[in-house]
Write a protein that holds these residues in place. Structure first.
Motif, PDB file in Angstrom:
ATOM      1  N   THR A  66       0.705  -1.526   0.025  1.00  0.00           N
ATOM      2  CA  THR A  66      -0.216   0.166  -0.268  1.00  0.00           C
ATOM      3  C   THR A  66       0.588   0.838   0.541  1.00  0.00           C
ATOM      4  O   THR A  66       0.579   2.081   0.653  1.00  0.00           O
ATOM      5  N   ALA A  67       1.831   1.267  -0.778  1.00  0.00           N
ATOM      6  CA  ALA A  67       2.827   2.385  -0.744  1.00  0.00           C
ATOM      7  C   ALA A  67       2.200   3.702  -1.803  1.00  0.00           C
ATOM      8  O   ALA A  67       0.728   2.658  -2.218  1.00  0.00           O
ATOM      9  N   PRO A  68       2.276   4.634  -1.898  1.00  0.00           N
ATOM     10  CA  PRO A  68       1.547   5.703  -2.602  1.00  0.00           C
ATOM     11  C   PRO A  68       1.611   5.475  -4.057  1.00  0.00           C
ATOM     12  O   PRO A  68       2.680   5.297  -4.362  1.00  0.00           O
ATOM     13  N   HIS A  69       0.029   5.468  -4.927  1.00  0.00           N
ATOM     14  CA  HIS A  69       0.556   5.398  -5.879  1.00  0.00           C
ATOM     15  C   HIS A  69       0.017   6.211  -6.841  1.00  0.00           C
ATOM     16  O   HIS A  69      -0.740   7.042  -6.301  1.00  0.00           O
ATOM     17  N   LEU A  70       0.661   6.793  -7.763  1.00  0.00           N
ATOM     18  CA  LEU A  70       0.617   8.023  -8.082  1.00  0.00           C
ATOM     19  C   LEU A  70       1.330   8.419  -9.939  1.00  0.00           C
ATOM     20  O   LEU A  70       2.681   7.991  -9.621  1.00  0.00           O
ATOM     21  N   GLY A  71       0.243   7.664 -11.120  1.00  0.00           N
ATOM     22  CA  GLY A  71       1.552   7.652 -12.078  1.00  0.00           C
ATOM     23  C   GLY A  71       1.517   8.579 -12.097  1.00  0.00           C
ATOM     24  O   GLY A  71       1.084   9.636 -12.085  1.00  0.00           O
ATOM     25  N   THR A  72       2.150   9.112 -13.328  1.00  0.00           N
ATOM     26  CA  THR A  72       2.754   9.824 -14.061  1.00  0.00           C
ATOM     27  C   THR A  72       2.539   9.762 -15.915  1.00  0.00           C
ATOM     28  O   THR A  72       2.017   8.800 -16.386  1.00  0.00           O
ATOM     29  N   GLY A  73       2.779  10.825 -16.820  1.00  0.00           N
ATOM     30  CA  GLY A  73       2.663  10.794 -18.787  1.00  0.00           C
ATOM     31  C   GLY A  73       3.104   9.775 -18.763  1.00  0.00           C
ATOM     32  O   GLY A  73       3.362   8.919 -19.757  1.00  0.00           O
ATOM     33  N   GLN A  74       4.769   9.958 -18.337  1.00  0.00           N
ATOM     34  CA  GLN A  74       5.849   9.202 -18.623  1.00  0.00           C
ATOM     35  C   GLN A  74       5.676   7.750 -18.231  1.00  0.00           C
ATOM     36  O   GLN A  74       5.895   6.351 -18.463  1.00  0.00           O
ATOM     37  N   ASP A  75       4.953   7.155 -16.901  1.00  0.00           N
ATOM     38  CA  ASP A  75       5.270   6.526 -15.784  1.00  0.00           C
ATOM     39  C   ASP A  75       3.647   6.003 -14.802  1.00  0.00           C
ATOM     40  O   ASP A  75       3.522   6.192 -13.899  1.00  0.00           O
ATOM     41  N   SER A  76       2.408   5.893 -15.764  1.00  0.00           N
ATOM     42  CA  SER A  76       1.352   5.482 -15.445  1.00  0.00           C
ATOM     43  C   SER A  76       1.253   4.076 -14.587  1.00  0.00           C
ATOM     44  O   SER A  76       0.252   4.507 -13.261  1.00  0.00           O
ATOM     45  N   ALA A  77       2.273   3.034 -14.090  1.00  0.00           N
ATOM     46  CA  ALA A  77       2.052   2.536 -13.363  1.00  0.00           C
ATOM     47  C   ALA A  77       2.821   2.882 -11.524  1.00  0.00           C
ATOM     48  O   ALA A  77       2.524   2.744 -11.125  1.00  0.00           O
ATOM     49  N   GLY A  78       3.422   3.684 -11.946  1.00  0.00           N
ATOM     50  CA  GLY A  78       4.005   4.812 -10.533  1.00  0.00           C
ATOM     51  C   GLY A  78       5.212   4.102 -10.585  1.00  0.00           C
ATOM     52  O   GLY A  78       5.551   3.809  -9.010  1.00  0.00           O
ATOM     53  N   GLY A  79       6.180   3.370 -10.846  1.00  0.00           N
ATOM     54  CA  GLY A  79       6.951   2.807 -10.643  1.00  0.00           C
ATOM     55  C   GLY A  79       8.317   3.773  -9.751  1.00  0.00           C
ATOM     56  O   GLY A  79       9.245   3.482  -9.530  1.00  0.00           O
ATOM     57  N   TRP A  80       8.601   5.216 -10.058  1.00  0.00           N
ATOM     58  CA  TRP A  80       9.037   5.483  -9.646  1.00  0.00           C
ATOM     59  C   TRP A  80       9.178   5.819  -8.077  1.00  0.00           C
ATOM     60  O   TRP A  80      10.123   6.267  -7.387  1.00  0.00           O
ATOM     61  N   MET A  81       8.193   4.805  -7.262  1.00  0.00           N
ATOM     62  CA  MET A  81       8.037   4.416  -6.415  1.00  0.00           C
ATOM     63  C   MET A  81       9.198   3.579  -5.783  1.00  0.00           C
ATOM     64  O   MET A  81      10.054   3.502  -4.479  1.00  0.00           O
ATOM     65  N   GLY A  82       9.420   2.435  -7.156  1.00  0.00           N
ATOM     66  CA  GLY A  82      10.902   1.566  -6.142  1.00  0.00           C
ATOM     67  C   GLY A  82      11.699   2.080  -5.863  1.00  0.00           C
ATOM     68  O   GLY A  82      12.228   1.907  -4.587  1.00  0.00           O
ATOM     69  N   PRO A  83      12.369   3.592  -6.702  1.00  0.00           N
ATOM     70  CA  PRO A  83      13.965   3.800  -6.154  1.00  0.00           C
ATOM     71  C   PRO A  83      13.646   4.554  -5.201  1.00  0.00           C
ATOM     72  O   PRO A  83      14.348   4.186  -4.575  1.00  0.00           O
ATOM     73  N   VAL A  84      12.846   4.976  -5.004  1.00  0.00           N
ATOM     74  CA  VAL A  84      12.183   5.847  -3.158  1.00  0.00           C
ATOM     75  C   VAL A  84      12.519   5.264  -2.610  1.00  0.00           C
ATOM     76  O   VAL A  84      13.066   4.973  -1.379  1.00  0.00           O
ATOM     77  N   LEU A  85      12.292   3.798  -2.845  1.00  0.00           N
ATOM     78  CA  LEU A  85      11.374   2.867  -1.722  1.00  0.00           C
ATOM     79  C   LEU A  85      13.042   2.315  -0.887  1.00  0.00           C
ATOM     80  O   LEU A  85      13.506   2.079  -0.234  1.00  0.00           O
ATOM     81  N   GLU A  86      13.851   1.827  -2.327  1.00  0.00           N
ATOM     82  CA  GLU A  86      15.729   1.406  -2.332  1.00  0.00           C
ATOM     83  C   GLU A  86      15.952   2.120  -1.634  1.00  0.00           C
ATOM     84  O   GLU A  86      16.736   2.069  -0.525  1.00  0.00           O
ATOM     85  N   GLY A  87      16.092   3.410  -1.637  1.00  0.00           N
ATOM     86  CA  GLY A  87      17.080   4.365  -0.626  1.00  0.00           C
ATOM     87  C   GLY A  87      16.574   4.289   0.851  1.00  0.00           C
ATOM     88  O   GLY A  87      17.371   4.606   1.165  1.00  0.00           O
ATOM     89  N   LEU A  88      15.171   4.696   1.151  1.00  0.00           N
ATOM     90  CA  LEU A  88      14.720   5.196   1.854  1.00  0.00           C
ATOM     91  C   LEU A  88      14.628   3.483   3.011  1.00  0.00           C
ATOM     92  O   LEU A  88      15.224   3.614   4.188  1.00  0.00           O
ATOM     93  N   HIS A  89      14.628   2.424   2.421  1.00  0.00           N
ATOM     94  CA  HIS A  89      14.726   1.160   2.928  1.00  0.00           C
ATOM     95  C   HIS A  89      16.800   1.062   4.004  1.00  0.00           C
ATOM     96  O   HIS A  89      16.729  -0.083   4.492  1.00  0.00           O
ATOM     97  N   ALA A  90      17.305   1.294   2.267  1.00  0.00           N
ATOM     98  CA  ALA A  90      18.241   0.666   2.570  1.00  0.00           C
ATOM     99  C   ALA A  90      19.177   1.887   3.533  1.00  0.00           C
ATOM    100  O   ALA A  90      19.905   1.060   4.106  1.00  0.00           O
ATOM    101  N   GLY A  91      18.806   3.379   3.355  1.00  0.00           N
ATOM    102  CA  GLY A  91      19.034   4.149   4.749  1.00  0.00           C
ATOM    103  C   GLY A  91      18.602   3.615   6.183  1.00  0.00           C
ATOM    104  O   GLY A  91      19.983   3.788   7.217  1.00  0.00           O
ATOM    105  N   TRP A  92      17.852   3.453   5.540  1.00  0.00           N
ATOM    106  CA  TRP A  92      17.620   3.096   7.758  1.00  0.00           C
ATOM    107  C   TRP A  92      17.664   1.739   7.837  1.00  0.00           C
ATOM    108  O   TRP A  92      17.994   1.256   8.589  1.00  0.00           O
ATOM    109  N   ILE A  93      17.957   1.068   7.002  1.00  0.00           N
ATOM    110  CA  ILE A  93      18.196  -0.090   7.831  1.00  0.00           C
ATOM    111  C   ILE A  93      20.167  -0.483   7.930  1.00  0.00           C
ATOM    112  O   ILE A  93      20.818  -0.904   8.463  1.00  0.00           O
ATOM    113  N   ALA A  94      21.104   0.360   6.821  1.00  0.00           N
ATOM    114  CA  ALA A  94      22.493   0.575   6.856  1.00  0.00           C
ATOM    115  C   ALA A  94      22.440   1.089   8.019  1.00  0.00           C
ATOM    116  O   ALA A  94      23.925   0.999   8.855  1.00  0.00           O
ATOM    117  N   ALA A  95      21.359   2.022   8.958  1.00  0.00           N
ATOM    118  CA  ALA A  95      21.439   2.548  10.131  1.00  0.00           C
ATOM    119  C   ALA A  95      21.802   1.676  11.288  1.00  0.00           C
ATOM    120  O   ALA A  95      21.418   2.743  12.522  1.00  0.00           O
TER     121      ALA A  95
END
Length: 145
Positions: A90-119
């Motif tokens: 249930t991550a936020p879903h927001l499609g864009t013109g070139q990314d209707s599936a909202g795949g932009w959230m994947g890299p954000v979550l990669e950085g977010l979770h990596a940052g939390w776990i690395a600490a």
């Protein structure tokens, strides 16, 4: 006459404009690098206290995700190697013109979770989180070598 309440979150218009602008001015891989860095910065701005157990870490992450309504995560050990599997639902879903599936959230979550776990205690700072799969509002990530 009363104004009809807009059901969209307050940030949606801004975020859609930002993502559309990134799409228009950056190649996909550069955009992903930037979004990963934004996710890592989000983790730095909202750190998770040290946890000794995966269940404790999962609980603290879910507390952080609850306030902005960014979904929930479950964390499991990967049986095929020294890694963690994070299922973010249930991550936020927001499609864009070139990314209707909202795949932009994947890299954000990669950085977010990596940052939390690395600490966390005993974490290796050079280990990355990689997106394994994405379906609408469900992202599976792997943290490990």
């Amino acid at each position: 006459m009363t104004a009809k309440a807009d059901p969209r979150p307050d940030w949606e218009v801004f975020l859609r404009a930002l993502l559309d602008t990134l799409d228009a001015h950056m190649p996909a891989e550069e955009r992903a690098v930037l979004l990963r860095a934004i996710g890592a910065q989000m983790a730095a701005l909202s750190p998770i206290p040290p946890e000794d157990t995966l269940s404790g870490l999962e609980a603290r992450i879910n507390e952080r995700l609850a306030e902005p309504r960014w979904g929930t995560v479950s964390i499991a050990l990967d049986s095929s190697g020294p890694a963690l599997v994070l299922t973010h639902e249930t991550a936020p879903h927001l499609g864009t013109g070139q990314d209707s599936a909202g795949g932009w959230m994947g890299p954000v979550l990669e950085g977010l979770h990596a940052g939390w776990i690395a600490a966390q205690p005993g974490a290796e700072p050079d280990i990355q989180t990689n997106l394994v799969s994405a379906e609408h509002d469900r992202f599976v990530l792997r943290y490990g070598v």
